[in-house]
Write a protein that holds these residues in place. Structure first.
Motif, PDB file in Angstrom:
ATOM      1  N   ARG A   1       0.860  -1.192   0.000  1.00  0.00           N
ATOM      2  CA  ARG A   1       0.000   0.000   0.000  1.00  0.00           C
ATOM      3  C   ARG A   1       0.892   1.237   0.000  1.00  0.00           C
ATOM      4  O   ARG A   1       2.033   1.180   0.463  1.00  0.00           O
ATOM      5  CB  ARG A   1      -0.905   0.017   1.244  1.00  0.00           C
ATOM      6  N   PRO A   2       0.380   2.360  -0.492  1.00  0.00           N
ATOM      7  CA  PRO A   2       1.142   3.608  -0.372  1.00  0.00           C
ATOM      8  C   PRO A   2       1.130   4.085   1.077  1.00  0.00           C
ATOM      9  O   PRO A   2       0.114   3.955   1.774  1.00  0.00           O
ATOM     10  CB  PRO A   2       0.385   4.579  -1.288  1.00  0.00           C
ATOM     11  N   VAL A   3       2.243   4.590   1.542  1.00  0.00           N
ATOM     12  CA  VAL A   3       2.327   5.135   2.897  1.00  0.00           C
ATOM     13  C   VAL A   3       2.958   6.520   2.791  1.00  0.00           C
ATOM     14  O   VAL A   3       4.172   6.672   2.792  1.00  0.00           O
ATOM     15  CB  VAL A   3       3.157   4.226   3.826  1.00  0.00           C
ATOM     16  N   ARG A   4       2.102   7.525   2.686  1.00  0.00           N
ATOM     17  CA  ARG A   4       2.563   8.895   2.497  1.00  0.00           C
ATOM     18  C   ARG A   4       2.315   9.771   3.716  1.00  0.00           C
ATOM     19  O   ARG A   4       2.869  10.853   3.829  1.00  0.00           O
ATOM     20  CB  ARG A   4       1.852   9.517   1.285  1.00  0.00           C
ATOM     21  N   THR A   5       1.460   9.312   4.614  1.00  0.00           N
ATOM     22  CA  THR A   5       1.092  10.115   5.770  1.00  0.00           C
ATOM     23  C   THR A   5       1.143   9.260   7.028  1.00  0.00           C
ATOM     24  O   THR A   5       1.207   8.033   6.979  1.00  0.00           O
ATOM     25  CB  THR A   5      -0.338  10.670   5.639  1.00  0.00           C
ATOM     26  N   ARG A   6       1.104   9.939   8.152  1.00  0.00           N
ATOM     27  CA  ARG A   6       1.088   9.248   9.449  1.00  0.00           C
ATOM     28  C   ARG A   6      -0.142   8.351   9.561  1.00  0.00           C
ATOM     29  O   ARG A   6      -0.074   7.230  10.102  1.00  0.00           O
ATOM     30  CB  ARG A   6       1.084  10.305  10.564  1.00  0.00           C
ATOM     31  N   GLU A   7      -1.255   8.835   9.036  1.00  0.00           N
ATOM     32  CA  GLU A   7      -2.494   8.058   9.117  1.00  0.00           C
ATOM     33  C   GLU A   7      -2.401   6.767   8.293  1.00  0.00           C
ATOM     34  O   GLU A   7      -2.878   5.714   8.725  1.00  0.00           O
ATOM     35  CB  GLU A   7      -3.674   8.914   8.643  1.00  0.00           C
ATOM     36  N   GLU A   8      -1.794   6.857   7.120  1.00  0.00           N
ATOM     37  CA  GLU A   8      -1.628   5.666   6.288  1.00  0.00           C
ATOM     38  C   GLU A   8      -0.658   4.677   6.934  1.00  0.00           C
ATOM     39  O   GLU A   8      -0.852   3.456   6.840  1.00  0.00           O
ATOM     40  CB  GLU A   8      -1.138   6.064   4.898  1.00  0.00           C
ATOM     41  N   LEU A   9       0.359   5.198   7.608  1.00  0.00           N
ATOM     42  CA  LEU A   9       1.292   4.320   8.311  1.00  0.00           C
ATOM     43  C   LEU A   9       0.600   3.623   9.475  1.00  0.00           C
ATOM     44  O   LEU A   9       0.799   2.426   9.711  1.00  0.00           O
ATOM     45  CB  LEU A   9       2.493   5.121   8.810  1.00  0.00           C
ATOM     46  N   LEU A  10      -0.226   4.357  10.197  1.00  0.00           N
ATOM     47  CA  LEU A  10      -0.979   3.767  11.300  1.00  0.00           C
ATOM     48  C   LEU A  10      -1.884   2.643  10.802  1.00  0.00           C
ATOM     49  O   LEU A  10      -1.980   1.576  11.426  1.00  0.00           O
ATOM     50  CB  LEU A  10      -1.808   4.850  11.999  1.00  0.00           C
ATOM     51  N   ALA A  11      -2.533   2.872   9.682  1.00  0.00           N
ATOM     52  CA  ALA A  11      -3.405   1.843   9.112  1.00  0.00           C
ATOM     53  C   ALA A  11      -2.603   0.597   8.738  1.00  0.00           C
ATOM     54  O   ALA A  11      -3.059  -0.540   8.943  1.00  0.00           O
ATOM     55  CB  ALA A  11      -4.133   2.393   7.890  1.00  0.00           C
ATOM     56  N   ALA A  12      -1.403   0.799   8.203  1.00  0.00           N
ATOM     57  CA  ALA A  12      -0.551  -0.333   7.829  1.00  0.00           C
ATOM     58  C   ALA A  12      -0.111  -1.121   9.056  1.00  0.00           C
ATOM     59  O   ALA A  12      -0.067  -2.357   9.039  1.00  0.00           O
ATOM     60  CB  ALA A  12       0.660   0.162   7.048  1.00  0.00           C
ATOM     61  N   VAL A  13       0.210  -0.407  10.135  1.00  0.00           N
ATOM     62  CA  VAL A  13       0.601  -1.078  11.378  1.00  0.00           C
ATOM     63  C   VAL A  13      -0.567  -1.885  11.930  1.00  0.00           C
ATOM     64  O   VAL A  13      -0.397  -3.051  12.328  1.00  0.00           O
ATOM     65  CB  VAL A  13       1.083  -0.044  12.420  1.00  0.00           C
ATOM     66  N   ARG A  14      -1.744  -1.288  11.957  1.00  0.00           N
ATOM     67  CA  ARG A  14      -2.915  -1.992  12.497  1.00  0.00           C
ATOM     68  C   ARG A  14      -3.280  -3.215  11.682  1.00  0.00           C
ATOM     69  O   ARG A  14      -3.750  -4.227  12.224  1.00  0.00           O
ATOM     70  CB  ARG A  14      -4.095  -1.027  12.579  1.00  0.00           C
TER      71      ARG A  14
ATOM     72  N   GLN B   1       1.542  -9.537  13.324  1.00  0.00           N
ATOM     73  CA  GLN B   1       0.385  -8.947  13.974  1.00  0.00           C
ATOM     74  C   GLN B   1       0.645  -7.471  14.260  1.00  0.00           C
ATOM     75  O   GLN B   1       1.774  -6.982  14.147  1.00  0.00           O
ATOM     76  CB  GLN B   1       0.059  -9.710  15.253  1.00  0.00           C
ATOM     77  N   ALA B   2      -0.400  -6.768  14.658  1.00  0.00           N
ATOM     78  CA  ALA B   2      -0.307  -5.313  14.830  1.00  0.00           C
ATOM     79  C   ALA B   2       0.735  -4.911  15.862  1.00  0.00           C
ATOM     80  O   ALA B   2       1.551  -4.012  15.618  1.00  0.00           O
ATOM     81  CB  ALA B   2      -1.672  -4.751  15.211  1.00  0.00           C
ATOM     82  N   ALA B   3       0.740  -5.554  17.038  1.00  0.00           N
ATOM     83  CA  ALA B   3       1.695  -5.183  18.085  1.00  0.00           C
ATOM     84  C   ALA B   3       3.126  -5.440  17.635  1.00  0.00           C
ATOM     85  O   ALA B   3       4.039  -4.652  17.937  1.00  0.00           O
ATOM     86  CB  ALA B   3       1.400  -5.962  19.364  1.00  0.00           C
ATOM     87  N   GLU B   4       3.332  -6.516  16.908  1.00  0.00           N
ATOM     88  CA  GLU B   4       4.667  -6.834  16.393  1.00  0.00           C
ATOM     89  C   GLU B   4       5.092  -5.835  15.324  1.00  0.00           C
ATOM     90  O   GLU B   4       6.254  -5.428  15.261  1.00  0.00           O
ATOM     91  CB  GLU B   4       4.659  -8.259  15.835  1.00  0.00           C
ATOM     92  N   SER B   5       4.134  -5.432  14.519  1.00  0.00           N
ATOM     93  CA  SER B   5       4.418  -4.435  13.484  1.00  0.00           C
ATOM     94  C   SER B   5       4.777  -3.095  14.109  1.00  0.00           C
ATOM     95  O   SER B   5       5.651  -2.377  13.602  1.00  0.00           O
ATOM     96  CB  SER B   5       3.197  -4.267  12.570  1.00  0.00           C
ATOM     97  N   ASP B   6       4.123  -2.751  15.209  1.00  0.00           N
ATOM     98  CA  ASP B   6       4.434  -1.510  15.905  1.00  0.00           C
ATOM     99  C   ASP B   6       5.859  -1.532  16.434  1.00  0.00           C
ATOM    100  O   ASP B   6       6.586  -0.530  16.338  1.00  0.00           O
ATOM    101  CB  ASP B   6       3.438  -1.312  17.045  1.00  0.00           C
ATOM    102  N   ARG B   7       6.277  -2.653  16.983  1.00  0.00           N
ATOM    103  CA  ARG B   7       7.655  -2.769  17.476  1.00  0.00           C
ATOM    104  C   ARG B   7       8.659  -2.746  16.324  1.00  0.00           C
ATOM    105  O   ARG B   7       9.754  -2.187  16.450  1.00  0.00           O
ATOM    106  CB  ARG B   7       7.807  -4.031  18.329  1.00  0.00           C
ATOM    107  N   LEU B   8       8.288  -3.345  15.195  1.00  0.00           N
ATOM    108  CA  LEU B   8       9.160  -3.291  14.026  1.00  0.00           C
ATOM    109  C   LEU B   8       9.277  -1.857  13.507  1.00  0.00           C
ATOM    110  O   LEU B   8      10.361  -1.421  13.105  1.00  0.00           O
ATOM    111  CB  LEU B   8       8.624  -4.206  12.921  1.00  0.00           C
ATOM    112  N   LEU B   9       8.180  -1.121  13.536  1.00  0.00           N
ATOM    113  CA  LEU B   9       8.209   0.286  13.133  1.00  0.00           C
ATOM    114  C   LEU B   9       9.152   1.078  14.030  1.00  0.00           C
ATOM    115  O   LEU B   9       9.908   1.929  13.551  1.00  0.00           O
ATOM    116  CB  LEU B   9       6.801   0.868  13.191  1.00  0.00           C
TER     117      LEU B   9
END
Length: 212
Positions: free
Chosen positions: A87-100, A143-151
């Motif tokens: 997916r495109p990730v151009r904004t903080r909101e799009e990044l949040l959606a990708a993490v979730r 999963q989302a929590a793991e993706s957040d830690r990877l971010l």
């Protein structure tokens, strides 16, 4: 990321797009015939913005230099960019959606490759037991929590690259015990928010000539 800087009679105006970023302000000033510069770390004013920002800061005759450190694009590139993230990730909101939604496992592989990480290091930073990591690889999805830690890991890696100049130097720094961090390696502190904040502070000092 668009950043415009205007210096008019000691005023600094910044206009940005909607991407979050960090800027550092280093002041120089003149008294009579002498030019002065506030040496690091006293010169550093770190401002973090997200969303649209239009702000004017009065500098009382000081001449300011704004330097953009690392941006959202640097972080997403480390994760493999839109092709890997799907997916495109151009904004903080799009990044949040990708993490979730959870990052693809290949995003983790991109960071492992860029920062020369071992499986044991990834298990520690992401708080993932070996069997769980194996299952994530089989599923090709985090999963989302793991993706957040990877971010969090990717963000610090991007900061290290910005501070040190390239990925190889950043990887070496992350693996080297650091006296300013209690002789822990920076990588060993990235399993918590507090430890990550300490690592970010050390990198900021490095960017401004203070050894760390």
């Amino acid at each position: 990321l668009f950043l415009a800087l205007y210096l008019v009679q000691g005023d600094i105006s910044c206009i940005s797009t909607h991407q979050p970023f960090t800027i550092f302000m280093h002041f120089q000033y003149r008294t009579g015939e002498k030019a002065h510069s506030w040496g690091a770390p006293h010169a550093i004013l770190v401002l973090e913005f997200s969303g649209h920002m239009a702000d004017t800061t009065r500098t009382n005759g000081l001449k300011g230099l704004l330097i953009m450190s690392y941006a959202l694009q640097d972080i997403t590139n480390l994760l493999g960019g839109p092709k890997t993230l799907g997916r495109p990730v151009r904004t903080r909101e799009e990044l949040l959606a990708a993490v979730r939604a959870g990052f693809p496992y290949t995003a983790l592989e991109r960071v492992i490759e860029a920062m020369d990480l071992t499986r044991d290091e990834i298990e520690a930073v992401l708080a993932l037991p070996a069997r769980t990591l194996t299952r994530r690889k089989q599923a090709q999805h985090l999963q989302a929590a793991e993706s957040d830690r990877l971010l969090r890991l990717a963000r610090v890696a991007a900061h290290a690259i910005a501070a040190l100049g390239d990925a190889e130097k950043a990887a070496q720094w992350l693996h080297r015990p650091n006296r300013g961090l209690g002789n822990y390696t920076p990588l060993a502190l990235l399993d918590t928010d507090l430890g990550t904040e300490q690592v970010d502070d050390t990198l900021t000092r490095l960017e401004h000539g203070v050894m760390g």
